[in-house]
Write an enzyme that holds these catalytic residues in place. Structure first.
Site, short mmCIF file in Angstrom:
data_model
loop_
_atom_site.label_atom_id
_atom_site.label_comp_id
_atom_site.label_asym_id
_atom_site.label_seq_id
_atom_site.Cartn_x
_atom_site.Cartn_y
_atom_site.Cartn_z
N GLU A 71 1.17 -0.99 -0.22
CA GLU A 71 -0.03 -0.13 -0.39
C GLU A 71 0.93 1.17 0.09
O GLU A 71 1.66 1.49 1.09
CB GLU A 71 -0.84 0.05 0.77
CG GLU A 71 -1.63 -1.25 1.17
CD GLU A 71 -2.69 -0.93 2.41
OE1 GLU A 71 -3.29 -0.30 2.74
OE2 GLU A 71 -2.15 -2.16 3.17
N ARG A 291 5.08 -13.58 9.71
CA ARG A 291 5.54 -12.87 9.25
C ARG A 291 6.86 -12.22 9.67
O ARG A 291 6.95 -13.12 10.78
CB ARG A 291 5.03 -11.35 10.42
CG ARG A 291 4.74 -11.26 11.50
CD ARG A 291 3.46 -9.87 11.81
NE ARG A 291 3.83 -8.59 11.04
CZ ARG A 291 3.43 -7.83 11.42
NH1 ARG A 291 1.99 -7.51 11.46
NH2 ARG A 291 4.01 -6.46 11.38
N LYS A 301 2.67 0.14 10.39
CA LYS A 301 2.04 1.20 9.66
C LYS A 301 2.09 2.44 10.28
O LYS A 301 2.69 3.60 10.35
CB LYS A 301 1.20 0.76 8.14
CG LYS A 301 2.03 0.23 7.17
CD LYS A 301 3.21 1.57 6.47
CE LYS A 301 3.83 0.98 4.73
NZ LYS A 301 2.81 0.81 4.55
#
Length: 586
Positions: A71, A291, A301
């Protein structure tokens, strides 16, 4: 259920796949290149019809196609390095390609700055995209498919507020508008597209399964109204698709063979396949992996954005952050990051925390081979050689590399020089090997020196701070001191050595896992950045040194020239110390 076999042109000769020590055979067990089961569509997993699969294979030719879909709402961090390594690396391993796809469905949080950064960092990390695409490239397709979803009875326009949607989902209750007529939803969705409905007054929701055990099947939002210009699509749209609606459809439209993501998306797999099945679209194979969690930092983020926007750090490329821009500015190379990622492997265990020292190990391993040596004194104390001629300047040969005499540089040696303040003590002890009254030390590349007596030490008015040390040198080099000191001398009588600014960076947070803390900002390490404005450096650092050049400051660590450097003054960032000195809990 049957299987569709490839002919030899599709490359179906090898069903085993190990990538950097990780067995990915389960991704390919149905075929070497793609998911090849087909069924009547009654099973909500990767089950393509024979016709869909043949159409897909006619486009891909049997090649593996993956995608890296960030993103553009912030800078990439080291967790994205792992994603790139898997997405790009797996495709490269199999002779396929990886799309760099910007998942740009939220114009309120996205900027061209982030798009440009992501593209630059992907290249810096050594990856070449098969194609660069944007989810916004498919806005018309996504809209038309949303209309089709309504026509098929699988979506409806809802007027609940965000809080009401949350409450109804928690209670597993249907929206009052869930069963509105298809024709009515089509009309309202068109009104949404034309900007005739206010923000927050309507959404398009997928009609999934409100009684499912999976929260991500509770009628997820497909479209919402936002009167915000889009950084890539401009002002063409005032409705924007959600991630849950768009990402699986674009995976299908781009004929992605393997949709790889981290484990937090595992519960969304049912929704992924439900939507593609409902629209009769080709279904990629989805596989999740753990992750990357690194100690003493945050990689959310939202948290990173808060650190930047509230000025807790000096921007997205602050060297204390685990953003890839921050690591690069700190002097970490992309190859060291990729080696680190390769070393930790790829698993489905999502509970491990990788200690920062493991990354630092790989950084040291590379810089030890690639960073030339030089001498810099961070906290200088003046040393005067009493048995040296006042105006005599001698050049000493210093080595750039410890195992090569061929590459050397000259450093001036004179009557006045400077050593680290920590390398001298007024009171000696048996476990101390530095310079002290009555004790000798060896100056690197030069000669032994000796502080004969305490009366040779000049103190400040507080009778503690050392202002000057008067010593004698041993021109015959008869003494063999245990401690070797780095130093910087006056280049000519009465002229200070070259002054440089040095920034010492440490872990940004005190705790190994600050993300677990309620008040995580209170855990910030107040000593994570120490600026030394006037360190002394040997003269060769003036010549031909540019931003990004890396050095080992002997005995101090590895350093890189920062972008804040000017023609008048060099600025160095410490990349990593020579050895790991971190102790848990300290």
């Amino acid at each position: 259920m049957a299987t569709l076999k490839h002919d030899s042109k599709c490359g179906g000769q090898n069903h085993d796949l190990k990538f950097n020590g990780v067995d990915f055979s389960s991704l390919f067990e149905r075929d070497v290149h793609t998911s090849v089961f087909f069924s009547d569509g009654s099973i909500l997993r990767c089950c393509n019809s024979k016709e869909l699969l043949e159409k897909h294979l006619s486009v891909t030719g049997g090649r593996v196609l993956t995608r890296f879909p960030p993103e553009p709402n912030g800078y990439l961090h080291i967790g994205h390095a792992k994603a790139m390594f898997i997405d790009f690396g797996l495709a490269k391993e199999r002779g396929g390609g990886c799309y760099l796809r910007f998942d740009d469905t939220n114009p309120e949080a996205e900027k061209k700055e982030y798009i440009d950064h992501i593209q630059e960092i992907v290249n810096w990390m050594g990856w070449e995209p098969y194609k660069i695409t944007y989810t916004s490239d498919y806005f018309q397709d996504l809209y038309e498919l949303a209309v089709e979803l309504i026509r098929r009875g699988h979506a409806y326009v809802d007027h609940q507020t965000g809080d009401e949607i949350k409450e109804y989902r928690e209670k597993k209750m249907n929206s009052p508008w869930r069963d509105r007529p298809i024709k009515e939803s089509l009309k309202l969705f068109e009104d949404m597209r034309r900007g005739l409905i206010e923000e927050g007054k309507a959404t398009l929701r997928m009609k999934q399964d409100m009684q499912s055990d999976n929260f991500n099947m509770y009628d997820l939002i497909a479209y919402r109204i936002k009167f915000t210009p889009h950084p890539h699509a401009g002002d063409s749209w005032c409705i924007y698709p959600s991630y849950d609606y768009a990402h699986c459809i674009v995976d299908s439209l781009e004929n992605i063979t393997h949709s790889l993501c981290t484990l937090e998306f595992e519960t969304r797999r049912a929704s992924y396949y439900w939507l593609l099945h409902s629209l009769g679209l080709y279904q990629p194979h989805v596989w999740e992996y753990s992750r990357l969690n690194v100690s003493n930092t945050v990689m959310s983020k939202r948290k990173l954005n808060r650190l930047v926007t509230e000025n807790w750090v000096d921007g997205w490329d602050d060297p204390r952050l685990m953003t890839l821009a921050g690591l690069r500015r700190r002097g970490v190379t992309s190859s060291a990051i990729n080696t680190f990622v390769r070393g930790i492997g790829i698993t489905r265990s999502d509970c491990s925390m990788i200690h920062l020292s493991r990354l630092e190990y790989h950084i040291r391993e590379e810089l030890n081979k690639t960073a030339p040596r030089t001498m810099v004194v961070l906290d200088p104390v003046k040393v005067v050689i009493t048995n040296w001629k006042d105006d005599l300047i001698k050049d000493c040969e210093a080595r750039k590399w410890p195992d090569s005499e061929a590459e050397s540089y000259k450093v001036p040696f004179s009557k006045v020089l400077y050593i680290e303040r920590s390398d001298f003590r007024l009171k000696d002890s048996k476990d101390y090997f530095g310079l002290a009254p009555g004790k000798s030390a060896l100056l690197r590349y030069a000669c032994p020196i000796r502080c004969v007596d305490a009366k040779d030490v000049v103190l400040a008015e507080d009778n503690e701070t050392v202002l000057e040390i008067r010593i004698e040198y041993d021109p015959e080099k008869k003494t063999k001191p245990k401690r070797v000191l780095h130093w910087v001398a006056e280049p000519s009588p009465g002229i200070d050595p070259l002054k440089v600014e040095v920034r010492l960076f440490d872990r940004l947070f005190n705790s190994e896992n600050p993300a677990e803390l309620d008040d995580w900002l209170s855990d910030l390490n107040g000593k994570s950045k120490v600026v030394i404005p006037n360190a002394f450096a040997v003269p060769p650092l003036e010549k031909g040194v540019g931003v990004g050049d890396k050095f080992q400051f002997e005995r101090l660590g590895y350093f890189v020239v920062d972008k804040d450097s000017t023609p008048e003054k060099l600025v160095f960032n410490r990349t990593v110390t020579l050895r790991d000195s971190y102790k848990s809990g300290k």
